[in-house]
Design a protein around this motif. Structure first.
Motif, PDB file in Angstrom:
ATOM      1  N   GLY A  43     -99.513  40.421  -2.551  1.00 14.20           N
ATOM      2  CA  GLY A  43     -98.828  39.872  -3.748  1.00 14.20           C
ATOM      3  C   GLY A  43     -97.442  38.883  -3.025  1.00 14.20           C
ATOM      4  N   LEU A  44     -96.737  39.428  -2.096  1.00 17.82           N
ATOM      5  CA  LEU A  44     -95.667  38.685  -1.577  1.00 17.82           C
ATOM      6  C   LEU A  44     -96.302  37.416  -1.013  1.00 17.82           C
ATOM      7  N   GLU A  45     -97.221  37.601  -0.116  1.00 21.99           N
ATOM      8  CA  GLU A  45     -97.703  36.474   0.560  1.00 21.99           C
ATOM      9  C   GLU A  45     -98.162  35.314  -0.602  1.00 21.99           C
ATOM     10  N   ASP A  46     -98.706  35.584  -1.526  1.00 14.76           N
ATOM     11  CA  ASP A  46     -99.153  34.720  -2.609  1.00 14.76           C
ATOM     12  C   ASP A  46     -98.049  34.265  -3.182  1.00 14.76           C
ATOM     13  N   THR A  47     -96.970  35.019  -3.710  1.00 13.94           N
ATOM     14  CA  THR A  47     -95.979  34.312  -4.366  1.00 13.94           C
ATOM     15  C   THR A  47     -95.091  33.582  -3.392  1.00 13.94           C
ATOM     16  N   ALA A  48     -94.804  33.771  -2.257  1.00 20.52           N
ATOM     17  CA  ALA A  48     -94.188  32.909  -1.208  1.00 20.52           C
ATOM     18  C   ALA A  48     -94.861  31.666  -0.822  1.00 20.52           C
ATOM     19  N   ARG A  49     -96.154  32.036  -0.754  1.00 20.38           N
ATOM     20  CA  ARG A  49     -96.961  30.476  -0.446  1.00 20.38           C
ATOM     21  C   ARG A  49     -96.777  29.726  -1.499  1.00 20.38           C
ATOM     22  N   ARG A  50     -96.963  30.118  -2.745  1.00 19.39           N
ATOM     23  CA  ARG A  50     -96.983  29.187  -3.923  1.00 19.39           C
ATOM     24  C   ARG A  50     -95.637  28.439  -4.064  1.00 19.39           C
ATOM     25  N   ALA A  51     -94.482  29.412  -3.689  1.00 18.80           N
ATOM     26  CA  ALA A  51     -93.125  28.959  -4.061  1.00 18.80           C
ATOM     27  C   ALA A  51     -92.750  27.772  -2.926  1.00 18.80           C
ATOM     28  N   GLY A  52     -93.261  27.905  -1.861  1.00 19.18           N
ATOM     29  CA  GLY A  52     -92.739  27.197  -0.687  1.00 19.18           C
ATOM     30  C   GLY A  52     -93.930  26.030  -0.461  1.00 19.18           C
ATOM     31  N   ALA A  53     -94.888  25.877  -1.458  1.00 20.29           N
ATOM     32  CA  ALA A  53     -96.154  24.930  -1.097  1.00 20.29           C
ATOM     33  C   ALA A  53     -95.454  23.408  -0.928  1.00 20.29           C
ATOM     34  N   ALA A  54     -94.541  23.028  -1.663  1.00 22.52           N
ATOM     35  CA  ALA A  54     -93.759  21.819  -1.599  1.00 22.52           C
ATOM     36  C   ALA A  54     -93.306  21.532  -0.309  1.00 22.52           C
ATOM     37  N   HIS A  55     -92.692  22.509   0.304  1.00 25.56           N
ATOM     38  CA  HIS A  55     -91.868  22.461   1.666  1.00 25.56           C
ATOM     39  C   HIS A  55     -92.880  22.173   2.735  1.00 25.56           C
ATOM     40  N   ILE A  56     -93.980  23.051   2.565  1.00 25.93           N
ATOM     41  CA  ILE A  56     -94.968  23.240   3.592  1.00 25.93           C
ATOM     42  C   ILE A  56     -95.792  21.788   3.637  1.00 25.93           C
ATOM     43  N   GLU A  57     -95.999  21.351   2.475  1.00 28.50           N
ATOM     44  CA  GLU A  57     -96.523  20.081   2.501  1.00 28.50           C
ATOM     45  C   GLU A  57     -95.710  18.990   3.088  1.00 28.50           C
ATOM     46  N   ARG A  58     -94.476  19.030   2.834  1.00 27.69           N
ATOM     47  CA  ARG A  58     -93.746  18.064   3.386  1.00 27.69           C
ATOM     48  C   ARG A  58     -93.583  18.032   4.838  1.00 27.69           C
ATOM     49  N   LEU A  59     -93.540  19.293   5.503  1.00 30.14           N
ATOM     50  CA  LEU A  59     -93.500  19.573   6.940  1.00 30.14           C
ATOM     51  C   LEU A  59     -94.772  19.151   7.524  1.00 30.14           C
ATOM     52  N   HIS A  60     -95.777  19.338   6.729  1.00 28.15           N
ATOM     53  CA  HIS A  60     -97.009  18.917   7.280  1.00 28.15           C
ATOM     54  C   HIS A  60     -97.243  17.548   7.313  1.00 28.15           C
ATOM     55  N   SER A  61     -96.597  16.809   6.259  1.00 22.14           N
ATOM     56  CA  SER A  61     -96.881  15.390   6.292  1.00 22.14           C
ATOM     57  C   SER A  61     -96.019  14.574   7.569  1.00 22.14           C
ATOM     58  N   MET A  62     -95.213  15.424   8.210  1.00 20.01           N
ATOM     59  CA  MET A  62     -94.330  14.979   9.160  1.00 20.01           C
ATOM     60  C   MET A  62     -94.895  15.081  10.629  1.00 20.01           C
ATOM     61  N   LEU A  63     -96.163  15.644  10.689  1.00 20.42           N
ATOM     62  CA  LEU A  63     -96.978  15.860  12.022  1.00 20.42           C
ATOM     63  C   LEU A  63     -97.304  14.939  12.609  1.00 20.42           C
ATOM     64  N   ARG A  64     -97.450  14.655  13.838  1.00 20.33           N
ATOM     65  CA  ARG A  64     -98.048  13.540  14.544  1.00 20.33           C
ATOM     66  C   ARG A  64     -99.563  13.358  13.942  1.00 20.33           C
ATOM     67  N   ASP A  65    -100.297  14.366  14.422  1.00 18.42           N
ATOM     68  CA  ASP A  65    -101.824  14.261  13.857  1.00 18.42           C
ATOM     69  C   ASP A  65    -101.993  15.161  12.942  1.00 18.42           C
ATOM     70  N   ILE A  66    -102.371  14.566  11.770  1.00 22.16           N
ATOM     71  CA  ILE A  66    -102.459  15.417  10.498  1.00 22.16           C
ATOM     72  C   ILE A  66    -103.786  16.012  10.652  1.00 22.16           C
ATOM     73  N   PRO A  67    -104.110  17.459  10.868  1.00 20.55           N
ATOM     74  CA  PRO A  67    -105.228  18.068  11.091  1.00 20.55           C
ATOM     75  C   PRO A  67    -106.272  17.535  10.172  1.00 20.55           C
ATOM     76  N   ASP A  68    -106.174  17.807   8.906  1.00 15.48           N
ATOM     77  CA  ASP A  68    -107.072  17.315   7.843  1.00 15.48           C
ATOM     78  C   ASP A  68    -106.382  17.183   6.564  1.00 15.48           C
ATOM     79  N   GLY A  69    -106.807  16.271   5.814  1.00 11.71           N
ATOM     80  CA  GLY A  69    -106.200  15.821   4.532  1.00 11.71           C
ATOM     81  C   GLY A  69    -105.964  17.006   3.566  1.00 11.71           C
ATOM     82  N   LYS A  70    -107.091  17.796   3.719  1.00  8.37           N
ATOM     83  CA  LYS A  70    -107.381  19.241   2.739  1.00  8.37           C
ATOM     84  C   LYS A  70    -108.243  19.921   3.198  1.00  8.37           C
TER      85      LYS A  70
END
Lengths: 123, 123
Positions: free
Chosen positions: B96-123
């Motif tokens: 439950g903690l994992e799910d909650t934290a992941r959902r809450a932080g999704a926007a932050h993660i996505e923003r970090l992800h977009s700053m990577l040199r080579d984006i592994p995959d669009g989704k």
DNA sequence: GCTCGATATGTTTCTTCGGGAATAACGGAA
DNA sequence: TTCCGTTATTCCCGAAGAAACATATCGAGC
């Protein structure tokens, strides 16, 4: 690294790939570099060898599109290192993620905490 | 441990003390024990030695007020292990903690992800 | 041009961690 | 009472990684 005196409650690592990830250690290192203006000083403050600190910096500089740390050799005081705008952005994004996740999961954490055998401290 | 095929995006460890923590590995181990009814089978499924699996189980049983895994030797099929109610509760709380934290932080993660040199995959 | 302090990088040593093997204990079932 | 598969526990060893040590490089200032 693992501080024995005041253990953090929460460690969060964002894994992008086998080689690419962002975690508490790198974030803290960025903070110390921003504050001290030096990789070696940052490492010293964290009880980390210069080599390891530099390796982490190199990894971060390579995994992101733009380098997070700009370093220079020689000069008045031997050189130094500063955070780039990208470095500052990544640091703030990670700290934001930590805060958000921690607040969102606080109830879960508290419930887990209450199930421990010996509760380290009420707060 | 680090799955090379489908790397997880998010690893979360709750640190209660120098010796006491709960993370993805222990949670996954609990799940496999619940499913297989055996510590050794769970370890095998995770590519983990029995020794290590047992060590993790022991650590969990000692850190929480009530043991999370009840194991028995001998008998019809040599023995086995099951999750106690406390074990199930801890597992669900962590997930439950994992799910909650992941959902809450999704926007932050996505923003970090977009700053990577080579984006592994669009989704 | 020499010094100094920090970056950059290689080499060697040491410690830690986990895997693997070996062994014992256990208790239902045949 | 023998067999079997799993839990429980110890010992040894190799791999991985960190630490320690060793240099080389750079550039402003004296």
């Amino acid at each position: 690294m693992t501080d024995p005196s005041a253990p953090p409650r929460f460690r969060l690592r964002v894994v992008f790939g086998p080689e690419d990830w962002m975690g508490p250690g790198k974030a803290e290192l960025l903070e110390h570099i921003a504050q001290s203006g030096s990789i070696s000083a940052a490492g010293r403050e964290m009880g980390m060898s210069y080599k390891r600190a530099w390796q982490l910096v190199e990894a971060m500089n390579e995994m992101f599109r733009e380098p997070l740390v700009h370093s220079s050799r020689g000069g008045a005081h031997g050189g130094g290192a500063v955070l780039t705008p990208a470095g500052l952005a990544v640091l703030e994004e990670y700290r934001g993620l930590e805060d958000t996740a921690r607040r969102a999961g606080a109830a879960h954490i508290e419930r887990l905490h209450s199930m421990l055998r010996d509760i380290p401290d009420g707060k």
